[in-house]
Design an enzyme around this catalytic site. Structure first.
Site, PDB file in Angstrom:
ATOM      1  N   ALA A  95      55.882  63.536  11.874  1.00 41.77           N
ATOM      2  CA  ALA A  95      55.583  64.956  12.139  1.00 41.77           C
ATOM      3  C   ALA A  95      56.110  65.334  13.520  1.00 41.77           C
ATOM      4  O   ALA A  95      56.637  66.431  13.716  1.00 41.77           O
ATOM      5  CB  ALA A  95      54.076  65.201  12.058  1.00 41.77           C
ATOM      6  N   MET A 109      53.316  56.245  12.260  1.00 43.32           N
ATOM      7  CA  MET A 109      53.975  56.616  11.001  1.00 43.32           C
ATOM      8  C   MET A 109      53.953  58.133  10.792  1.00 43.32           C
ATOM      9  O   MET A 109      54.851  58.836  11.231  1.00 43.32           O
ATOM     10  CB  MET A 109      53.347  55.859   9.837  1.00 43.32           C
ATOM     11  CG  MET A 109      53.710  54.376   9.892  1.00 43.32           C
ATOM     12  SD  MET A 109      53.130  53.424   8.486  1.00 43.32           S
ATOM     13  CE  MET A 109      51.464  53.036   8.966  1.00 43.32           C
ATOM     14  N   CYS A 110      52.922  58.662  10.137  1.00 43.67           N
ATOM     15  CA  CYS A 110      52.945  60.098   9.848  1.00 43.67           C
ATOM     16  C   CYS A 110      52.872  60.951  11.116  1.00 43.67           C
ATOM     17  O   CYS A 110      53.481  62.016  11.174  1.00 43.67           O
ATOM     18  CB  CYS A 110      51.837  60.471   8.873  1.00 43.67           C
ATOM     19  SG  CYS A 110      52.163  59.834   7.219  1.00 43.67           S
ATOM     20  N   VAL A 111      52.145  60.492  12.132  1.00 45.48           N
ATOM     21  CA  VAL A 111      52.115  61.245  13.392  1.00 45.48           C
ATOM     22  C   VAL A 111      53.508  61.239  14.010  1.00 45.48           C
ATOM     23  O   VAL A 111      54.001  62.254  14.497  1.00 45.48           O
ATOM     24  CB  VAL A 111      51.066  60.655  14.366  1.00 45.48           C
ATOM     25  CG1 VAL A 111      51.135  61.346  15.723  1.00 45.48           C
ATOM     26  CG2 VAL A 111      49.656  60.781  13.772  1.00 45.48           C
ATOM     27  N   ARG A 112      54.151  60.083  13.934  1.00 40.62           N
ATOM     28  CA  ARG A 112      55.502  59.966  14.484  1.00 40.62           C
ATOM     29  C   ARG A 112      56.503  60.840  13.720  1.00 40.62           C
ATOM     30  O   ARG A 112      57.343  61.504  14.333  1.00 40.62           O
ATOM     31  CB  ARG A 112      55.937  58.491  14.438  1.00 40.62           C
ATOM     32  CG  ARG A 112      57.381  58.289  14.790  1.00 40.62           C
ATOM     33  CD  ARG A 112      57.674  56.821  14.980  1.00 40.62           C
ATOM     34  NE  ARG A 112      59.091  56.567  14.821  1.00 40.62           N
ATOM     35  CZ  ARG A 112      59.639  55.376  15.017  1.00 40.62           C
ATOM     36  NH1 ARG A 112      58.900  54.358  15.385  1.00 40.62           N
ATOM     37  NH2 ARG A 112      60.920  55.207  14.849  1.00 40.62           N
TER      38      ARG A 112
END
Ligand code: ZN
Length: 191
Positions: free
Chosen positions: A127, A122-125
């Protein structure tokens, strides 16, 4: 390559609070090694932290979490920012959206971003997507990111590799790479 280390959402609410993932604590020891190593090697440590306002769209999906100014929105004690680190607050999954992160990384001459934290898919993806669109190379230490489930984590990693050409490595290999680069620079300086 000039690296920066991005630490995403290692916040109380993500690790032990409102939307805690059981697996989040697994990456804490890795990050406890990786962050000081980055600082030692002159790699900027940059935090991207949820700091939500009540109007944020994402709350309809997740409910209230990491609300700006609350304890839940603080970085966990073990990984607290230190002097010289940089902290950016975000209101979406994307560490770049409306945060000033890109301008900051450019001012530091960064061209390769190391992504760590939560969640791989989610957030890693998100970013990663934003970093990729802006021309950064991406590195993901597999033991420094995680998600709610092994499947989410694995699928997230595969997506980063396939779609953004991210290099998947380990925290130890990355630190070894920084050490080798420092050793090379010292040799060159001595010549
Ligand atoms: Zn959020």
């Amino acid at each position: 390559m000039t690296d920066a280390l991005l630490v995403i959402d290692m916040l109380n609410d993500f690790v032990t609070g409102e939307i805690a993932a059981e697996r989040a604590e697994r990456i804490v020891p890795t990050l406890e090694r990786l962050l000081p190593a980055a600082r030692d090697h002159g790699v900027p440590v940059v935090y991207a932290n949820d700091a939500h306002l009540p109007e944020d769209f994402e709350l309809a999906v997740w409910g209230e979490h990491a609300m700006k100014g609350t304890e839940g929105a603080e970085v966990i004690g073990a990984l607290a920012p230190e002097k010289g680190d940089h902290v950016f607050e975000k209101r979406t999954y994307d560490a770049f959206y409306g945060t000033g992160l890109d301008e900051h990384l450019r001012s530091l001459g960064v061209d390769r971003l190391v992504l760590t934290g939560l969640h791989t898919n989610m957030c890693v993806r998100h970013a990663s997507a934003s970093a990729f669109f802006r021309g950064y190379d991406l590195v993901v230490p597999v033991d420094a990111v995680d998600a709610f489930t092994e499947t989410d984590h694995r699928r997230g990693l595969a997506y980063l590799e396939e779609v953004y050409g991210a290099t998947v490595t380990t925290a130890d290999d990355l630190v070894a790479e920084w050490e080798a680069a420092d050793a090379r620079a010292e040799t060159e300086a001595a010549e």
